[in-house]
Design a protein around this motif. Sequence first.
Motif, mmCIF file in Angstrom:
data_model
loop_
_atom_site.group_PDB
_atom_site.id
_atom_site.type_symbol
_atom_site.label_atom_id
_atom_site.label_comp_id
_atom_site.label_asym_id
_atom_site.label_seq_id
_atom_site.Cartn_x
_atom_site.Cartn_y
_atom_site.Cartn_z
ATOM 1 N N GLY A 81 0.782 -1.221 0.000
ATOM 2 C CA GLY A 81 0.000 0.000 0.000
ATOM 3 C C GLY A 81 0.815 1.273 0.000
ATOM 4 O O GLY A 81 0.261 2.369 -0.071
ATOM 5 N N LYS A 82 2.140 1.148 0.075
ATOM 6 C CA LYS A 82 3.023 2.313 0.086
ATOM 7 C C LYS A 82 3.652 2.509 -1.297
ATOM 8 O O LYS A 82 3.815 1.565 -2.056
ATOM 9 C CB LYS A 82 4.133 2.137 1.129
ATOM 10 N N ARG A 83 4.043 3.732 -1.577
ATOM 11 C CA ARG A 83 4.799 4.031 -2.781
ATOM 12 C C ARG A 83 6.281 3.896 -2.487
ATOM 13 O O ARG A 83 6.725 4.145 -1.354
ATOM 14 C CB ARG A 83 4.511 5.463 -3.255
ATOM 15 N N PRO A 84 7.075 3.493 -3.474
ATOM 16 C CA PRO A 84 8.517 3.424 -3.226
ATOM 17 C C PRO A 84 9.088 4.803 -2.915
ATOM 18 O O PRO A 84 8.662 5.813 -3.500
ATOM 19 C CB PRO A 84 9.086 2.869 -4.535
ATOM 20 N N GLU A 85 10.033 4.836 -1.987
ATOM 21 C CA GLU A 85 10.696 6.098 -1.654
ATOM 22 C C GLU A 85 11.761 6.450 -2.678
ATOM 23 O O GLU A 85 12.112 7.623 -2.851
ATOM 24 C CB GLU A 85 11.329 5.986 -0.268
ATOM 25 N N ARG A 86 12.301 5.435 -3.326
ATOM 26 C CA ARG A 86 13.306 5.651 -4.364
ATOM 27 C C ARG A 86 13.218 4.523 -5.376
ATOM 28 O O ARG A 86 12.986 3.373 -5.004
ATOM 29 C CB ARG A 86 14.716 5.736 -3.767
ATOM 30 N N ILE A 87 13.385 4.866 -6.644
ATOM 31 C CA ILE A 87 13.327 3.895 -7.730
ATOM 32 C C ILE A 87 14.623 3.955 -8.521
ATOM 33 O O ILE A 87 15.125 5.041 -8.843
ATOM 34 C CB ILE A 87 12.140 4.183 -8.667
ATOM 35 N N PHE A 88 15.155 2.791 -8.804
ATOM 36 C CA PHE A 88 16.281 2.675 -9.726
ATOM 37 C C PHE A 88 15.771 2.034 -11.018
ATOM 38 O O PHE A 88 15.117 0.991 -10.977
ATOM 39 C CB PHE A 88 17.397 1.813 -9.134
ATOM 40 N N LEU A 119 19.572 -12.395 -12.551
ATOM 41 C CA LEU A 119 20.561 -12.473 -11.484
ATOM 42 C C LEU A 119 20.085 -11.798 -10.196
ATOM 43 O O LEU A 119 20.435 -12.231 -9.092
ATOM 44 C CB LEU A 119 21.874 -11.819 -11.941
ATOM 45 N N LEU A 120 19.296 -10.751 -10.337
ATOM 46 C CA LEU A 120 18.878 -9.973 -9.167
ATOM 47 C C LEU A 120 17.479 -10.325 -8.665
ATOM 48 O O LEU A 120 16.963 -9.686 -7.759
ATOM 49 C CB LEU A 120 18.949 -8.479 -9.499
ATOM 50 N N LYS A 121 16.880 -11.365 -9.227
ATOM 51 C CA LYS A 121 15.507 -11.729 -8.846
ATOM 52 C C LYS A 121 15.382 -12.020 -7.365
ATOM 53 O O LYS A 121 14.365 -11.692 -6.738
ATOM 54 C CB LYS A 121 15.066 -12.958 -9.651
ATOM 55 N N ALA A 122 16.397 -12.620 -6.777
ATOM 56 C CA ALA A 122 16.288 -13.079 -5.393
ATOM 57 C C ALA A 122 16.819 -12.076 -4.379
ATOM 58 O O ALA A 122 16.843 -12.364 -3.185
ATOM 59 C CB ALA A 122 17.033 -14.412 -5.228
ATOM 60 N N VAL A 123 17.245 -10.885 -4.832
ATOM 61 C CA VAL A 123 17.782 -9.929 -3.874
ATOM 62 C C VAL A 123 16.684 -9.022 -3.347
ATOM 63 O O VAL A 123 15.639 -8.848 -3.976
ATOM 64 C CB VAL A 123 18.914 -9.074 -4.488
ATOM 65 N N GLN A 124 16.929 -8.457 -2.185
ATOM 66 C CA GLN A 124 15.990 -7.527 -1.560
ATOM 67 C C GLN A 124 16.668 -6.161 -1.458
ATOM 68 O O GLN A 124 17.650 -6.007 -0.743
ATOM 69 C CB GLN A 124 15.580 -8.015 -0.172
ATOM 70 N N PRO A 125 16.155 -5.164 -2.169
ATOM 71 C CA PRO A 125 16.733 -3.821 -2.039
ATOM 72 C C PRO A 125 16.524 -3.269 -0.631
ATOM 73 O O PRO A 125 15.783 -3.838 0.175
ATOM 74 C CB PRO A 125 15.946 -3.001 -3.066
ATOM 75 N N LEU A 298 24.189 -0.010 -5.243
ATOM 76 C CA LEU A 298 23.476 1.263 -5.325
ATOM 77 C C LEU A 298 22.114 1.181 -4.632
ATOM 78 O O LEU A 298 21.673 2.134 -3.988
ATOM 79 C CB LEU A 298 23.286 1.672 -6.783
ATOM 80 N N ALA A 299 21.472 0.040 -4.776
ATOM 81 C CA ALA A 299 20.123 -0.149 -4.217
ATOM 82 C C ALA A 299 20.151 -0.701 -2.793
ATOM 83 O O ALA A 299 19.081 -0.961 -2.219
ATOM 84 C CB ALA A 299 19.307 -1.067 -5.117
ATOM 85 N N GLY A 300 21.324 -0.900 -2.215
ATOM 86 C CA GLY A 300 21.424 -1.397 -0.853
ATOM 87 C C GLY A 300 20.892 -2.794 -0.685
ATOM 88 O O GLY A 300 20.290 -3.130 0.343
ATOM 89 N N ALA A 301 21.102 -3.639 -1.721
ATOM 90 C CA ALA A 301 20.459 -4.958 -1.749
ATOM 91 C C ALA A 301 21.152 -5.963 -0.852
ATOM 92 O O ALA A 301 22.367 -5.923 -0.650
ATOM 93 C CB ALA A 301 20.430 -5.488 -3.180
ATOM 94 N N THR A 302 20.334 -6.889 -0.352
ATOM 95 C CA THR A 302 20.830 -8.062 0.356
ATOM 96 C C THR A 302 20.186 -9.283 -0.280
ATOM 97 O O THR A 302 19.143 -9.199 -0.934
ATOM 98 C CB THR A 302 20.469 -8.037 1.852
ATOM 99 N N GLN A 303 20.810 -10.435 -0.082
ATOM 100 C CA GLN A 303 20.261 -11.663 -0.670
ATOM 101 C C GLN A 303 18.960 -12.037 0.012
ATOM 102 O O GLN A 303 18.858 -12.071 1.237
ATOM 103 C CB GLN A 303 21.277 -12.807 -0.526
#
Length: 304
Positions: A81-88, A119-125, A298-303
């Motif tokens: 229900g929230k909008r993203p604060e930042r989009i890459f 490759l990035l499907k499983a990461v969490q920004p 850049l997106a601060g992603a973690t696995q």
Amino acid sequence: MTLTPENAAAGSSLAERMRQHVAAVASEEHNTRRPAQLERAAIYIETTLEKAGYTPARQEYEAGGQKVRNVEVAVANVAKGKRPERIFIVGAHYDSAQGAPGANDNGSGTAAVLELARLLKAVQPASGTEVRFVFFVNEEPPFFLGDEMGSMQHAAELKRQGLAVEAALVLETMGYYSDAPGSQQLPPGLDGQYPDTGNFIVFVGTIESSALVRQALAAFQEASDFPAQGLAAPAHTMGVTLSDHSSYNRHGYPALMITDTAFMRYPYYHTAQDTPDKLDYDSMARVVEGLAKTIGALAGATQG
């Protein structure tokens, strides 16, 4: 960011996947002058994304009397229900110039974004962050920088919705490398400031996006030993604005192009000889591996 062994397949397997993508998308001219071929390219992109576990979204609109579309998918860490604060934005155009199959311009960028999405499907920004993988239609003339350009449609819609784009990274003509001295030409005024051997990838933006160029280049150089350069220059500098990143700049968003420098290096640019056999898929794979880590940083992603 740490990639799982399944997703981090390097070298020949990643290179071979990219070879297959380029062959499927860019073995023949595909644009509004060749609508059946353009549709086949779009369907291939959507099918490939579905196989990677995504549900592609379409941004459809009329151009030149035809219905065309951008295609996009995303990974996000945004509360319901929230909008993203930042989009890459990580994007590439999938149409070809008239008279050209477009293997390098821009089958190479299309293949790279397909693999980055996988490759990035499983990461969490980072919290509040969304990474969108976008495939643009109508980058080539006669649509370039007009309202019917796919990335212009995309950037305008983001602006209309008031969404915060942190950065747009556009992958453009990035599959040709040479170790021959003198293989790299440079824009006027930059002679001697960059190598004259065309064996590097370059991060290019206008002066207004110079901070993003520095940040992205530093992240790539931290992640990869593939040769890389950066250029932030006035918009009138030859080549600096010649891709979809300009659409985001025009809407006030930081944006850059990641490229092999196209016509300043590639002898088959916008010709019938821009075919899949011309590309260096092993180098492309090394670049994509580095970019996956760069985008994650850049997106601060973690696995996930």
